[in-house]
Design a protein around this motif. Structure first.
Motif, PDB file in Angstrom:
ATOM      1  N   LYS B  78      -9.460 -41.651  23.701  1.00  0.00           N
ATOM      2  CA  LYS B  78     -10.111 -42.945  23.893  1.00  0.00           C
ATOM      3  C   LYS B  78      -9.548 -43.949  22.899  1.00  0.00           C
ATOM      4  O   LYS B  78      -9.384 -43.637  21.722  1.00  0.00           O
ATOM      5  N   ILE B  79      -9.268 -45.121  23.399  1.00  0.00           N
ATOM      6  CA  ILE B  79      -8.802 -46.204  22.546  1.00  0.00           C
ATOM      7  C   ILE B  79      -9.768 -47.356  22.712  1.00  0.00           C
ATOM      8  O   ILE B  79      -9.967 -47.856  23.827  1.00  0.00           O
ATOM      9  N   GLN B  80     -10.358 -47.766  21.626  1.00  0.00           N
ATOM     10  CA  GLN B  80     -11.323 -48.867  21.664  1.00  0.00           C
ATOM     11  C   GLN B  80     -10.632 -50.174  21.308  1.00  0.00           C
ATOM     12  O   GLN B  80      -9.678 -50.196  20.515  1.00  0.00           O
ATOM     13  N   ARG B  81     -11.114 -51.244  21.913  1.00  0.00           N
ATOM     14  CA  ARG B  81     -10.628 -52.594  21.584  1.00  0.00           C
ATOM     15  C   ARG B  81      -9.104 -52.629  21.579  1.00  0.00           C
ATOM     16  O   ARG B  81      -8.467 -52.953  20.570  1.00  0.00           O
ATOM     17  N   THR B  82      -8.526 -52.273  22.711  1.00  0.00           N
ATOM     18  CA  THR B  82      -7.064 -52.133  22.787  1.00  0.00           C
ATOM     19  C   THR B  82      -6.347 -53.399  22.325  1.00  0.00           C
ATOM     20  O   THR B  82      -6.818 -54.531  22.521  1.00  0.00           O
ATOM     21  N   GLN B  83      -5.190 -53.186  21.729  1.00  0.00           N
ATOM     22  CA  GLN B  83      -4.327 -54.258  21.256  1.00  0.00           C
ATOM     23  C   GLN B  83      -2.948 -54.068  21.871  1.00  0.00           C
ATOM     24  O   GLN B  83      -2.612 -52.983  22.349  1.00  0.00           O
ATOM     25  N   GLN B  84      -2.145 -55.137  21.840  1.00  0.00           N
ATOM     26  CA  GLN B  84      -0.834 -55.075  22.498  1.00  0.00           C
ATOM     27  C   GLN B  84       0.041 -53.962  21.925  1.00  0.00           C
ATOM     28  O   GLN B  84       0.797 -53.334  22.680  1.00  0.00           O
ATOM     29  N   GLU B  85      -0.087 -53.702  20.633  1.00  0.00           N
ATOM     30  CA  GLU B  85       0.756 -52.656  20.035  1.00  0.00           C
ATOM     31  C   GLU B  85       0.372 -51.247  20.478  1.00  0.00           C
ATOM     32  O   GLU B  85       1.070 -50.281  20.171  1.00  0.00           O
ATOM     33  N   ASP B  86      -0.746 -51.132  21.204  1.00  0.00           N
ATOM     34  CA  ASP B  86      -1.135 -49.822  21.753  1.00  0.00           C
ATOM     35  C   ASP B  86      -0.363 -49.502  23.029  1.00  0.00           C
ATOM     36  O   ASP B  86      -0.434 -48.369  23.529  1.00  0.00           O
ATOM     37  N   SER B  87       0.353 -50.468  23.565  1.00  0.00           N
ATOM     38  CA  SER B  87       1.124 -50.238  24.786  1.00  0.00           C
ATOM     39  C   SER B  87       2.181 -49.172  24.535  1.00  0.00           C
ATOM     40  O   SER B  87       3.015 -49.295  23.634  1.00  0.00           O
ATOM     41  N   ALA B  88       2.129 -48.104  25.311  1.00  0.00           N
ATOM     42  CA  ALA B  88       3.012 -46.961  25.121  1.00  0.00           C
ATOM     43  C   ALA B  88       2.728 -45.958  26.222  1.00  0.00           C
ATOM     44  O   ALA B  88       1.792 -46.122  27.015  1.00  0.00           O
ATOM     45  N   VAL B  89       3.524 -44.902  26.249  1.00  0.00           N
ATOM     46  CA  VAL B  89       3.214 -43.755  27.102  1.00  0.00           C
ATOM     47  C   VAL B  89       2.498 -42.730  26.219  1.00  0.00           C
ATOM     48  O   VAL B  89       2.972 -42.393  25.134  1.00  0.00           O
ATOM     49  N   TYR B  90       1.358 -42.270  26.694  1.00  0.00           N
ATOM     50  CA  TYR B  90       0.594 -41.265  25.960  1.00  0.00           C
ATOM     51  C   TYR B  90       0.800 -39.919  26.637  1.00  0.00           C
ATOM     52  O   TYR B  90       0.468 -39.737  27.804  1.00  0.00           O
ATOM     53  N   LEU B  91       1.376 -39.004  25.883  1.00  0.00           N
ATOM     54  CA  LEU B  91       1.732 -37.686  26.390  1.00  0.00           C
ATOM     55  C   LEU B  91       0.771 -36.634  25.868  1.00  0.00           C
ATOM     56  O   LEU B  91       0.435 -36.620  24.688  1.00  0.00           O
ATOM     57  N   CYS B  92       0.374 -35.765  26.763  1.00  0.00           N
ATOM     58  CA  CYS B  92      -0.444 -34.622  26.392  1.00  0.00           C
ATOM     59  C   CYS B  92       0.411 -33.370  26.574  1.00  0.00           C
ATOM     60  O   CYS B  92       1.250 -33.303  27.485  1.00  0.00           O
ATOM     61  N   ALA B  93       0.239 -32.392  25.701  1.00  0.00           N
ATOM     62  CA  ALA B  93       0.980 -31.142  25.820  1.00  0.00           C
ATOM     63  C   ALA B  93       0.056 -29.989  25.485  1.00  0.00           C
ATOM     64  O   ALA B  93      -0.894 -30.143  24.715  1.00  0.00           O
ATOM     65  N   SER B  94       0.334 -28.837  26.065  1.00  0.00           N
ATOM     66  CA  SER B  94      -0.473 -27.663  25.737  1.00  0.00           C
ATOM     67  C   SER B  94       0.419 -26.446  25.567  1.00  0.00           C
ATOM     68  O   SER B  94       1.547 -26.407  26.078  1.00  0.00           O
ATOM     69  N   SER B  95      -0.090 -25.467  24.843  1.00  0.00           N
ATOM     70  CA  SER B  95       0.636 -24.211  24.693  1.00  0.00           C
ATOM     71  C   SER B  95      -0.367 -23.072  24.562  1.00  0.00           C
ATOM     72  O   SER B  95      -1.489 -23.266  24.094  1.00  0.00           O
ATOM     73  N   ALA B  96       0.100 -21.885  24.952  1.00  0.00           N
ATOM     74  CA  ALA B  96      -0.774 -20.710  24.920  1.00  0.00           C
ATOM     75  C   ALA B  96      -1.032 -20.272  23.481  1.00  0.00           C
ATOM     76  O   ALA B  96      -2.108 -19.799  23.137  1.00  0.00           O
ATOM     77  N   ASP B  97      -0.006 -20.412  22.652  1.00  0.00           N
ATOM     78  CA  ASP B  97      -0.133 -19.998  21.258  1.00  0.00           C
ATOM     79  C   ASP B  97       1.017 -20.618  20.493  1.00  0.00           C
ATOM     80  O   ASP B  97       1.640 -21.554  20.980  1.00  0.00           O
ATOM     81  N   THR B  98       1.267 -20.087  19.331  1.00  0.00           N
ATOM     82  CA  THR B  98       2.385 -20.600  18.543  1.00  0.00           C
ATOM     83  C   THR B  98       3.674 -20.018  19.111  1.00  0.00           C
ATOM     84  O   THR B  98       4.253 -19.104  18.580  1.00  0.00           O
ATOM     85  N   THR B  99       4.076 -20.567  20.232  1.00  0.00           N
ATOM     86  CA  THR B  99       5.209 -20.021  20.939  1.00  0.00           C
ATOM     87  C   THR B  99       6.505 -20.655  20.475  1.00  0.00           C
ATOM     88  O   THR B  99       6.560 -21.822  20.130  1.00  0.00           O
ATOM     89  N   GLN B 100       7.540 -19.880  20.495  1.00  0.00           N
ATOM     90  CA  GLN B 100       8.821 -20.413  20.086  1.00  0.00           C
ATOM     91  C   GLN B 100       9.457 -21.264  21.163  1.00  0.00           C
ATOM     92  O   GLN B 100      10.452 -21.905  20.936  1.00  0.00           O
TER      93      GLN B 100
END
Lengths: 114, 114
Positions: B78-100
């Motif tokens: 969540k981003i509150q009170r968005t500002q122009q500098e917040d413009s970007a691509v927001y990436l989410c990533a997941s992993s099962a564990d500390t995988t190489q």
């Protein structure tokens, strides 16, 4: 401060030739290095990695070389194919008690021409 | 699902508006990460969850940014009170564990603040 640097924003290579993408880092605590490949409008996808205790890792057409004394790594793609055209990100990892995060370079855009 | 799913793919927000970005990680993946990628830059770490616990939020740029993963699966940035500098691509990533093998990224949400 950028801890992972990719100083070449772009690279153009002919199909069938070797592509060499370079990456430099400043933090000697990095224990693992990864290369990601990114196509437009998609998330980065994992390509190949190398532990800091090794100096070379090979996977098919992709080889990553690590020179710890120079804090430098490179990705070699041979032979290059048009489908390899993408942005390549170098990333480095530090392991902490809270898991790990990756530090990315700014990327190198590779264009493989027929 | 088979991959990491993010929604919406695109979001245009007026400056000052609050936004919520959703991430559905790969089922069973323990670790979840949020990254921010500005134009021409590499992804930058924002925050890390292990199950429902937010173990590292050192990358969140300001207190306007807030992330949660209440049941250890879906996460919301969540981003509150968005500002122009917040413009970007927001990436989410997941992993099962500390995988190489690194972790799996979603395709991202492109946020444009006007």
């Amino acid at each position: 401060d950028q801890q992972v640097k990719q100083n070449s924003p772009s690279l153009s290579v002919q199909e069938g030739r070797i592509s060499i993408l370079n990456c430099d880092y400043t933090n000697s605590m990095f224990d693992y290095f990864l290369w990601y490949k990114k196509y437009p409008a998609e998330g980065p996808t994992f390509l190949i990695s190398i532990s800091s205790i090794k100096d070379k890792n090979e996977d098919g057409r992709f080889t990553v070389f690590l020179n710890k004394s120079a804090k430098h790594l490179s990705l070699h793609i041979v032979p290059s194919q048009p489908g390899d055209s993408a942005v390549y990100f170098c990333a480095a990892r530090t392991l902490s008690n809270s898991g790990y995060a990756l530090n990315f370079g700014k990327g190198t855009s590779l264009l493989v021409t027929p | 699902g088979a991959g990491v799913s993010q929604s919406p793919r695109y979001k245009v927000a007026k400056r000052g508006q609050d936004v919520a970005l959703r991430c559905d990680p790969i089922s069973g993946h323990v670790s979840l990460f949020w990254y921010q990628q500005a134009l021409g830059q590499g992804p930058e770490f924002l925050t890390y969850f292990q199950n429902e616990a937010q173990l590292d939020k050192s990358g969140l740029p300001s207190d306007r940014f807030f992330a949660e993963r209440p049941e250890g699966s879906v996460s919301t940035l969540k981003i509150q009170r968005t500002q122009q500098e917040d413009s970007a691509v927001y990436l989410c990533a997941s992993s099962a564990d500390t995988t190489q093998r690194g972790y799996t990224f979603g395709s991202g949400t492109r946020l444009t603040v006007v």
